[in-house]
Design a protein around this motif. Structure first.
Motif, short mmCIF file in Angstrom:
data_model
loop_
_atom_site.label_atom_id
_atom_site.label_comp_id
_atom_site.label_asym_id
_atom_site.label_seq_id
_atom_site.Cartn_x
_atom_site.Cartn_y
_atom_site.Cartn_z
N LEU A 1 -7.40 1.47 -4.46
CA LEU A 1 -6.32 2.27 -5.05
C LEU A 1 -5.74 1.53 -6.25
N SER B 1 0.83 -1.21 0.00
CA SER B 1 0.00 0.00 0.00
C SER B 1 0.86 1.26 0.00
N VAL C 1 -7.80 6.28 -8.19
CA VAL C 1 -8.70 5.58 -7.27
C VAL C 1 -9.83 4.99 -8.10
#
Lengths: 379, 249
Positions: free
Chosen positions: B149, B55, B154
């Motif tokens: 994401l 992430s 997005v």
């Protein structure tokens, strides 16, 4: 005097409440009916850190105080005492005993996985012929120089089959009577251990209760807790703390039953008005509430004394004795208020009543608590 | 990448609302406060995104506009897993003032993604998210029920009348999220509660915003009248009641 809880204590209470009301409630009736072990719920308890919440963070525990533990035990027991007994045995018997009296090596090896919930613990004291009379241990731990040879049978063991670590109370020097008893840390997978069938109980049916048999089980000498002959003192000291857990469980059973009785009394109509408008019911509810408040205060006082490192043995006996007795009374009245609906499983209160009965029996019967309290008065 | 979840401090959803004697405000005595349920789901999704392997989210902040009484709610957000918290020290009078104060914080702290619940469960205004995005010049999408994401973009799904719509947007971006964004809110763990003790909760002075509206009065809904039970056989009585009392036929 200060009766306010801290913000953190309230957060722990709310976390326990959310877990109980959101997760445990879903399948509690089915698990009770089928005596199904709450595998997934215990995993979640471990993730949330409840299984080792009292353990020092230095040993991977939650580092919470005993007051928070009372609040959490009450909330979980309102919904499912089978789950809270797993939490209580692990926290206040096994982890507490190891943290308080274990060596550094024992804590690193055995306490850490128990505090994280990677393993579950069990406390093996009761025997087929030694329940309340804990001095009459027939299980033997024969001293063989570098190890002990363990033989005997333990009964009514919570977490008996699922536990990875046993704390076993056994007699090493019969001639010394209770001063010859030891407590040994025993790996569940040691050769020579067999576990009896699941006990078909009246209540707490989804907790895992078994007899455990030891046949020439070799236990390394370094697994003895404390000095030779410390086992009986260890058991009694540990049970002092354990009583706070079971007292809080009894409290939760009672307060859970009251919550259900109040809700039902406000909804159900008889003779043209809600049950709550009938004085016969309203006064019952008032009596239940007063008894619960008394029990809660006794539990919290015992917990507070423990947190302050003051003597709490008598306080925990009073809490356990009173909370268990009123749990039986209050849950019985809750069934009465529900009438016929109280007698069927869907409304939960009959289960709470069955579960309350055990709180008068295990971790020291009500009569044993009376002995402890009266002996202290009369000494 | 920095993510902000805007938190509204609301009465527990089971609270029975009472008004103050002048009807201009709600009687706040004895109320148990909680994180607005939609904001709690937004925080849960934010944590799930941060915990995804690889992430790009480095930090999750939470922010709320209000007085010191709301700090336990922010500390709960920290216990659930947010990294830090901001309380903008002001008792806001309307949604515009909340949005303006949050905008000042975002400009000072520069967040890449902002999540707002679709509305707060107390006043149900459903305005702050849109106003905040407008003040910041951020792209915003409302009714977001799924958010992932994809590099610097997005990917999201929003609920539309009779179906769903899949979208992609670039950063910086504000999502107004609703039910479905996460399955259920997280319960703080003992470790979370313990670590929240040392996480920063910064009190920020208000930026000098002012409200655009003033409350003249509130009114509670009128109590439901008692239910008349009519015997299934007695149709004429039912017709009479509908005609003479309910006056619907």
């Amino acid at each position: 005097m200060n009766f306010e809880f801290t913000e953190e204590q309230l957060m722990i209470r709310d976390a326990a409440r959310d877990f109980a009301q959101r997760d445990l409630i879903k399948d509690v009736i089915e698990r009770d009916a089928g005596s199904i072990y709450p595998t997934e719920h215990v995993k979640k308890l471990a993730e949330l850190g409840f299984l080792g919440m009292l353990v020092d963070p230095a040993y991977d525990g939650g580092g919470m105080d005993t007051v928070s533990y009372v609040l959490a035990m009450e909330e979980i027991s309102k919904v499912d005492a089978s789950v809270s007994v797993i939490m209580s045995v692990n926290n206040s018997l096994v982890c507490y005993g190891l943290q308080e009296f274990g060596s550094e090596d024992q804590k690193n090896k055995y306490l850490r996985p128990l505090a994280k919930g990677d393993k579950i613990g069990a406390f093996l004291l009761s025997e087929p012929e030694a329940g309340s009379d804990a001095t009459s241990q027939r299980t033997t731990a024969e001293d063989k120089g570098d190890h002990y040879l363990l033989n005997g049978t333990k009964n009514w063991i919570t977490n008996g089959n699922t536990a990875g670590t046993y704390l076993v109370i056994a007699q090493t020097h019969p001639e010394k009577k209770h001063k010859g008893i030891n407590c040994l840390i025993v790996d569940r997978n040691s050769p020579g251990i067999s576990v009896g069938p699941h006990e078909d109980k009246m209540g707490m049916r989804s907790s895992d209760t078994h007899s455990v048999m030891f046949n020439d089980v070799i236990v390394p000498k370094e697994n003895r807790i404390g000095e030779d002959g410390f086992g009986f003192t260890f058991a009694m000291k540990t049970l002092e703390g354990g009583r706070i857990g079971i007292a809080s469980q009894a409290l939760g059973l009672a307060s859970g039953a009251l919550e259900r009785a109040v809700k039902y009394a406000k909804e159900r109509k008889a003779f043209g008005t809600e049950l709550s408008n009938h004085q016969a019911i309203a006064f019952k509810l008032a009596d239940m509430a007063v008894k619960i408040e008394n029990a809660r205060n006794l539990c919290l006082k015992a917990a507070w004394l423990k947190d302050q490192h003051k003597p709490y043995g008598i306080a925990s006996s009073m809490a356990k004795y009173y909370a268990a007795e009123i749990a039986m009374e209050v849950t019985t009245q809750a069934v009465q208020i529900h009438g016929g609906y109280g007698y069927v499983k869907e409304y939960h209160v009959e289960r709470l009543m069955r579960e309350a009965k055990l709180t008068q029996i295990y971790e020291g019967t009500s009569e044993i608590q009376q002995i402890v309290i009266s002996r202290d008065l009369l000494k | 990448m920095k993510l902000l979840v805007c938190i509204s401090n609301v009465p527990d959803t089971t609270t029975k609302i009472k008004l103050s004697p002048d009807n201009k405000s709600v009687d706040l005595s004895g109320i148990q406060w909680v994180i607005n349920p939609w904001d709690e789901l937004a925080l849960t999704r934010a944590l799930e995104l941060k915990e995804t392997a690889g992430s790009s989210i480095e930090k999750i902040s939470v922010a709320s506009v209000g007085t010191a009484e709301l700090e336990p709610t922010l500390r709960k957000a920290l216990a659930i897993g947010a990294d830090d918290a901001f309380r903008i020290d002001l008792n806001p009078q309307d949604a515009y003032q909340v949005a303006e104060e949050l905008a000042a914080l975002v400009k000072a702290q520069s967040f890449d993604i902002i999540l707002c619940g679709i509305e707060s469960s107390d006043y149900n205004g459903a305005m702050v998210g849109g106003m905040l995005a407008e003040q910041l010049g951020y792209t915003s999408v409302s009714s977001v029920s799924s958010l992932n994401l994809d590099g610097s973009n997005v990917k999201l799904t929003r609920e539309i009348d009779g179906g769903k719509q899949n979208l992609t947007v670039s950063l910086p971006f504000l999502a107004i999220v609703q039910k479905g964004i996460a399955i259920e809110p997280r319960i703080p763990s003992m470790r979370g509660i313990m670590t929240a003790r040392t996480k920063p909760l910064t009190v920020v002075a208000a930026s000098g915003s002012s409200a655009l509206t003033a409350v003249v009065g509130n009114a509670l809904p009128t109590a439901k009248s008692a239910c008349h039970m009519v015997d299934a056989e007695n149709v004429s009585e039912l017709v009479r009641l509908l005609h003479e009392e309910a006056k619907v036929i």
